[in-house]
Design an enzyme around this catalytic site. Structure first.
Site, mmCIF file in Angstrom:
data_model
loop_
_atom_site.group_PDB
_atom_site.id
_atom_site.type_symbol
_atom_site.label_atom_id
_atom_site.label_comp_id
_atom_site.label_asym_id
_atom_site.label_seq_id
_atom_site.Cartn_x
_atom_site.Cartn_y
_atom_site.Cartn_z
ATOM 1 N N ASP A 1 -6.430 7.940 -2.242
ATOM 2 C CA ASP A 1 -6.721 8.480 -3.557
ATOM 3 C C ASP A 1 -7.464 7.378 -4.313
ATOM 4 O O ASP A 1 -7.413 6.203 -3.930
ATOM 5 C CB ASP A 1 -5.403 8.853 -4.249
ATOM 6 C CG ASP A 1 -5.605 9.264 -5.691
ATOM 7 O OD1 ASP A 1 -6.484 10.095 -5.958
ATOM 8 O OD2 ASP A 1 -4.875 8.733 -6.547
ATOM 9 N N ASP B 1 -8.025 6.827 -8.371
ATOM 10 C CA ASP B 1 -7.368 6.275 -9.553
ATOM 11 C C ASP B 1 -5.876 6.068 -9.301
ATOM 12 O O ASP B 1 -5.157 7.009 -8.962
ATOM 13 C CB ASP B 1 -7.543 7.228 -10.737
ATOM 14 C CG ASP B 1 -9.003 7.472 -11.076
ATOM 15 O OD1 ASP B 1 -9.546 6.716 -11.893
ATOM 16 O OD2 ASP B 1 -9.591 8.423 -10.520
#
Length: 223
Positions: free
Chosen positions: A15, A17
């Site tokens: 992922d 952020d």
């Protein structure tokens, strides 16, 4: 125990952020630009950090509640995204120890990629500003496909682009949708404890294969 538990991991997917990059300060600044425009007091990082992985909608819900009108949301989100786009990499950086992890993966010829719900028009400029845009084997944004996480399809596309079967991919994230998407794609999943987790420890109930305290621990899963 997942059926792929004994297959060697040959690809790492992140992922963005809260997992690969610490973008909290820049996203907080965008939220505070909205609050300033609305005549409200700014938020501190401690107040907002746990919502960063939920993007502009989640951060605006934190600041203004769930009873916003559609017009309010549209106006505030435009201020947020315009500010963020113009100031996208002032403070954002790889999390501590992540640079060494990426160098190790590349030295061992292990492809890595990014699967995020951040739209492409923000994802690619951010990665380019940090000189990361040419390194991942795959970069999947929130609007690359017609579906986004928690749907597994973005992860399956990333695995395909990396040339590795999903059963031999490891997906790492800091939101429940990351873990759900990874498991539905047939991948092993890890919770990034250094990410933007809620202090109520709700992540302890997520169906992940493990939880790691720092990026270096990713390398242990390759053995």
């Amino acid at each position: 125990m997942p059926t792929n538990s004994f297959l060697p991991i040959k690809c790492i997917l992140f992922d963005l952020d809260g997992t690969l990059l610490d973008t909290a300060l820049d996203l907080l600044a965008a939220l505070n630009a909205v609050l300033l425009a609305e005549g409200r007091e700014p938020y501190t990082l401690a107040q907002a950090r746990h919502t960063v992985s939920h993007g502009s909608i989640g951060m605006l819900a934190l600041a203004f509640g769930l009873e916003q009108t559609e017009a309010d949301i549209a106006r505030r989100r435009k201020i947020f995204l315009d500010y963020y786009q113009a100031n996208i990499s002032r403070h954002s950086r790889l999390f501590e120890a992540m640079p060494d992890v990426l160098v190790r993966l590349e030295a061992d010829h292990i492809p890595w990629g990014i699967v995020t719900n951040k739209p492409e028009y923000l994802t690619f400029p951010l990665l380019e500003a940090l000189n990361l845009h040419t390194r991942p084997r795959s970069i999947i944004g929130g609007d690359t496909l017609e579906v986004a996480k928690p749907h597994p399809e973005p992860l399956l596309l990333a695995a395909e682009q990396c040339g590795i079967a999903p059963q031999q991919c490891l997906y790492i994230g800091d939101a429940e949708r990351d873990i759900v998407a990874g498991r539905n794609a047939g991948m092993r999943t890890l919770i990034a404890e250094w990410g933007y987790l809620h202090p109520n420890n709700e992540h302890l109930g997520w169906p992940a294969d493990g939880s790691i305290a720092n990026p270096t621990a990713i390398l242990d899963w390759l053995n």
